[in-house]
Design a protein around this motif. Sequence first.
Motif, PDB file in Angstrom:
ATOM      1  N   VAL A 179      -8.557   0.200  -3.709  1.00  0.00           N
ATOM      2  CA  VAL A 179      -9.361   0.960  -2.745  1.00  0.00           C
ATOM      3  C   VAL A 179      -8.574   2.084  -2.095  1.00  0.00           C
ATOM      4  O   VAL A 179      -9.025   2.660  -1.118  1.00  0.00           O
ATOM      5  CB  VAL A 179      -9.955   0.042  -1.656  1.00  0.00           C
ATOM      6  N   GLN A 180      -7.417   2.397  -2.631  1.00  0.00           N
ATOM      7  CA  GLN A 180      -6.664   3.528  -2.095  1.00  0.00           C
ATOM      8  C   GLN A 180      -7.303   4.858  -2.536  1.00  0.00           C
ATOM      9  O   GLN A 180      -7.890   4.926  -3.616  1.00  0.00           O
ATOM     10  CB  GLN A 180      -5.219   3.454  -2.593  1.00  0.00           C
ATOM     11  N   PRO A 181      -7.207   5.916  -1.739  1.00  0.00           N
ATOM     12  CA  PRO A 181      -6.589   5.965  -0.416  1.00  0.00           C
ATOM     13  C   PRO A 181      -7.516   5.406   0.663  1.00  0.00           C
ATOM     14  O   PRO A 181      -8.734   5.494   0.543  1.00  0.00           O
ATOM     15  CB  PRO A 181      -6.336   7.454  -0.200  1.00  0.00           C
ATOM     16  N   VAL A 182      -6.919   4.828   1.677  1.00  0.00           N
ATOM     17  CA  VAL A 182      -7.677   4.215   2.761  1.00  0.00           C
ATOM     18  C   VAL A 182      -7.969   5.261   3.832  1.00  0.00           C
ATOM     19  O   VAL A 182      -7.128   6.107   4.144  1.00  0.00           O
ATOM     20  CB  VAL A 182      -6.871   3.045   3.363  1.00  0.00           C
ATOM     21  N   MET A 183      -9.176   5.191   4.391  1.00  0.00           N
ATOM     22  CA  MET A 183      -9.562   6.116   5.463  1.00  0.00           C
ATOM     23  C   MET A 183      -9.049   5.592   6.803  1.00  0.00           C
ATOM     24  O   MET A 183      -9.789   5.037   7.612  1.00  0.00           O
ATOM     25  CB  MET A 183     -11.073   6.292   5.479  1.00  0.00           C
TER      26      MET A 183
END
Length: 292
Positions: free
Chosen positions: A35-39
Amino acid sequence: MPDTTPEFDSLVPAQSFDRRSFIVTSLGAGFALAVQPVMAQTAINTDIAGLQAGEVKVPVKDGEMVAYRAAPQGVAKAPVVLVVSEIFGVHEYIKDTCRRLAKLGYCAIAPELFARQGDPRSYASIPELMANITGKTPDAQVMSDLDACVAWAAQQGADTDRLAITGFCWGGRITWLYSAHNPRVKAGVAWYGRLVGVANEFTPAHPTDLVGELKAPVLGLYGGLDTGIPLETVEKMEKALEKGSPAARASQIHLYDNAPHAFHADYRPSYRKAEAEDGWLRMLAWFRKNLV
């Protein structure tokens, strides 16, 4: 190791899955690679002031399973909420969800239910993760591990007579299943969990198959723009609930017309603040109504 969950033995199907050693024995920091990049600018970060929070080991039939626990300090007999992760395992978002619940007086436990299959945080793509981890995690194993978490919580002095479960995505489906599995569950809240699927040796039944067996009312929170959960399957579940057990008939599904999948995941681009906050309030109201 002795069995610590005898009261649930009759509820667990015959163990047809292979027992494995525990690959995940501790919870890492950060988020899953897939799930990168993370917000980070939208991620909620709940502190541990006033909480007993951190990694614990839960005895299960074949060893010890790592989990994250957050509970209010100095509160006797706190009600229990099992928190079931997405396919990405117990990372920072799931831990924070536990802390949010603990701040409200709950003992929240998030077990690493993929511990035997591998570390979901180490996979860089969702298809690879699903093929190697979630697709090989048997429902029977998950039900047994959640039972063990309930037994462990009781040993810690938590109030397992007021037992709830909530889960996200993969965990949303598990929420429906566990609410049909354990008669001690009083409330379930399923965030965008799949409702239908193909039966196989690992997933022999799905939520639409189990409405006659639901033992606790479930609140389902779904997105109208969720491309992975077609609206016709949500409608199929609503119709099935009307003909199910008393708990099924007391269940509800709330649809957010303009929300995508994972609208509560505040660390992902799918996050929708208004819908996430409304769903959280609905969840808390559901717990207050049913954990009596």
